[in-house]
Motif scaffolding. Structure first.
Motif, PDB file in Angstrom:
ATOM      1  N   HIS A  63       0.815  -1.222   0.000  1.00  0.00           N
ATOM      2  CA  HIS A  63       0.000   0.000   0.000  1.00  0.00           C
ATOM      3  C   HIS A  63       0.849   1.274   0.000  1.00  0.00           C
ATOM      4  O   HIS A  63       0.330   2.357  -0.233  1.00  0.00           O
ATOM      5  N   GLU A  64       2.148   1.167   0.210  1.00  0.00           N
ATOM      6  CA  GLU A  64       3.035   2.331   0.167  1.00  0.00           C
ATOM      7  C   GLU A  64       3.560   2.618  -1.231  1.00  0.00           C
ATOM      8  O   GLU A  64       4.246   3.620  -1.441  1.00  0.00           O
ATOM      9  N   ILE A  65       3.244   1.763  -2.200  1.00  0.00           N
ATOM     10  CA  ILE A  65       3.653   1.983  -3.585  1.00  0.00           C
ATOM     11  C   ILE A  65       2.635   2.921  -4.230  1.00  0.00           C
ATOM     12  O   ILE A  65       1.432   2.685  -4.151  1.00  0.00           O
ATOM     13  N   PRO A  66       3.078   3.990  -4.881  1.00  0.00           N
ATOM     14  CA  PRO A  66       2.132   4.902  -5.522  1.00  0.00           C
ATOM     15  C   PRO A  66       1.474   4.261  -6.746  1.00  0.00           C
ATOM     16  O   PRO A  66       2.058   3.401  -7.399  1.00  0.00           O
ATOM     17  N   GLU A  67       0.236   4.682  -7.017  1.00  0.00           N
ATOM     18  CA  GLU A  67      -0.459   4.221  -8.217  1.00  0.00           C
ATOM     19  C   GLU A  67       0.110   4.936  -9.427  1.00  0.00           C
ATOM     20  O   GLU A  67       0.603   6.033  -9.314  1.00  0.00           O
ATOM     21  N   PRO A  68       0.069   4.349 -10.607  1.00  0.00           N
ATOM     22  CA  PRO A  68      -0.514   3.063 -10.984  1.00  0.00           C
ATOM     23  C   PRO A  68       0.434   1.884 -10.795  1.00  0.00           C
ATOM     24  O   PRO A  68       0.064   0.753 -11.051  1.00  0.00           O
ATOM     25  N   ALA A  69       1.653   2.152 -10.320  1.00  0.00           N
ATOM     26  CA  ALA A  69       2.622   1.063 -10.148  1.00  0.00           C
ATOM     27  C   ALA A  69       2.121   0.007  -9.173  1.00  0.00           C
ATOM     28  O   ALA A  69       2.380  -1.182  -9.349  1.00  0.00           O
ATOM     29  N   ARG A  70       1.362   0.430  -8.151  1.00  0.00           N
ATOM     30  CA  ARG A  70       0.857  -0.517  -7.153  1.00  0.00           C
ATOM     31  C   ARG A  70      -0.028  -1.578  -7.807  1.00  0.00           C
ATOM     32  O   ARG A  70       0.129  -2.773  -7.563  1.00  0.00           O
ATOM     33  N   THR A  71      -0.959  -1.151  -8.633  1.00  0.00           N
ATOM     34  CA  THR A  71      -1.878  -2.077  -9.281  1.00  0.00           C
ATOM     35  C   THR A  71      -1.137  -3.035 -10.207  1.00  0.00           C
ATOM     36  O   THR A  71      -1.387  -4.241 -10.212  1.00  0.00           O
ATOM     37  N   ILE A  72      -0.211  -2.499 -10.981  1.00  0.00           N
ATOM     38  CA  ILE A  72       0.549  -3.332 -11.918  1.00  0.00           C
ATOM     39  C   ILE A  72       1.413  -4.326 -11.154  1.00  0.00           C
ATOM     40  O   ILE A  72       1.451  -5.517 -11.476  1.00  0.00           O
ATOM     41  N   PHE A  73       2.102  -3.854 -10.109  1.00  0.00           N
ATOM     42  CA  PHE A  73       2.945  -4.738  -9.304  1.00  0.00           C
ATOM     43  C   PHE A  73       2.116  -5.822  -8.624  1.00  0.00           C
ATOM     44  O   PHE A  73       2.498  -6.995  -8.608  1.00  0.00           O
ATOM     45  N   ALA A  74       0.969  -5.455  -8.082  1.00  0.00           N
ATOM     46  CA  ALA A  74       0.108  -6.434  -7.403  1.00  0.00           C
ATOM     47  C   ALA A  74      -0.312  -7.546  -8.357  1.00  0.00           C
ATOM     48  O   ALA A  74      -0.384  -8.712  -7.964  1.00  0.00           O
ATOM     49  N   ARG A  75      -0.581  -7.189  -9.600  1.00  0.00           N
ATOM     50  CA  ARG A  75      -0.937  -8.223 -10.577  1.00  0.00           C
ATOM     51  C   ARG A  75       0.246  -9.108 -10.920  1.00  0.00           C
ATOM     52  O   ARG A  75       0.082 -10.302 -11.175  1.00  0.00           O
ATOM     53  N   LYS A  76       1.440  -8.530 -10.942  1.00  0.00           N
ATOM     54  CA  LYS A  76       2.637  -9.312 -11.271  1.00  0.00           C
ATOM     55  C   LYS A  76       2.983 -10.321 -10.178  1.00  0.00           C
ATOM     56  O   LYS A  76       3.573 -11.356 -10.460  1.00  0.00           O
ATOM     57  N   ILE A  77       2.640 -10.016  -8.920  1.00  0.00           N
ATOM     58  CA  ILE A  77       2.988 -10.932  -7.823  1.00  0.00           C
ATOM     59  C   ILE A  77       1.766 -11.664  -7.281  1.00  0.00           C
ATOM     60  O   ILE A  77       1.813 -12.234  -6.198  1.00  0.00           O
ATOM     61  N   GLU A  78       0.692 -11.661  -8.038  1.00  0.00           N
ATOM     62  CA  GLU A  78      -0.579 -12.225  -7.576  1.00  0.00           C
ATOM     63  C   GLU A  78      -0.440 -13.648  -7.044  1.00  0.00           C
ATOM     64  O   GLU A  78      -1.078 -14.014  -6.064  1.00  0.00           O
ATOM     65  N   TYR A  79       0.385 -14.469  -7.663  1.00  0.00           N
ATOM     66  CA  TYR A  79       0.514 -15.872  -7.254  1.00  0.00           C
ATOM     67  C   TYR A  79       1.846 -16.163  -6.563  1.00  0.00           C
ATOM     68  O   TYR A  79       2.228 -17.307  -6.396  1.00  0.00           O
ATOM     69  N   SER A  80       2.540 -15.115  -6.142  1.00  0.00           N
ATOM     70  CA  SER A  80       3.815 -15.283  -5.451  1.00  0.00           C
ATOM     71  C   SER A  80       3.590 -15.406  -3.951  1.00  0.00           C
ATOM     72  O   SER A  80       2.579 -14.940  -3.424  1.00  0.00           O
ATOM     73  N   SER A  81       4.555 -15.989  -3.278  1.00  0.00           N
ATOM     74  CA  SER A  81       4.463 -16.039  -1.819  1.00  0.00           C
ATOM     75  C   SER A  81       4.806 -14.661  -1.262  1.00  0.00           C
ATOM     76  O   SER A  81       5.535 -13.882  -1.878  1.00  0.00           O
TER      77      SER A  81
END
Length: 111
Positions: free
Chosen positions: A73-91
């Motif tokens: 939640h400390e990552i500014p948008e839109p990078a937060r949304t893109i990053f969250a999708r990239k790590i969606e299935y990561s531990s």
């Protein structure tokens, strides 16, 4: 001479980015990629056919409790949304967090 209207869209977020016009473009004077570059620059820089200043580096704090991690939640948008999708299935180390190495890989373009 031709006028072109351009609209940038953010596909991952689902929003219309910016609109601009490339006016009096000398048609057939260069490759289509010159027109594309001018259109992107105009849309990003409020109509001026030059690229805007590069944004400052992301200053996301890294925490360490034996594992280095960041709070997503400390990552500014839109990078937060893109990053969250990239790590969606990561531990992840904690709920709402990500490993620091995943964030650094993302910034380097490796994720």
């Amino acid at each position: 001479m031709a006028d072109y209207e351009v609209e940038l869209r953010e596909a991952l977020v689902g929003t219309v980015g910016r609109r601009a016009t490339v006016a009096a473009y000398p048609r057939w004077s260069a490759s289509v990629w010159d027109l594309v570059a001018r259109a992107v620059a105009a849309a990003l820089n409020e109509g001026a056919e030059e690229l805007p200043a590069r944004p400052a580096e992301f200053d996301v704090p890294v925490y360490d409790d034996g594992r280095k991690y960041i709070n997503v939640h400390e990552i500014p948008e839109p990078a937060r949304t893109i990053f969250a999708r990239k790590i969606e299935y990561s531990s992840v180390p904690h709920s709402g967090c990500a490993y620091a190495h995943d964030w650094l890989d993302f910034l380097a373009g490796n994720r």
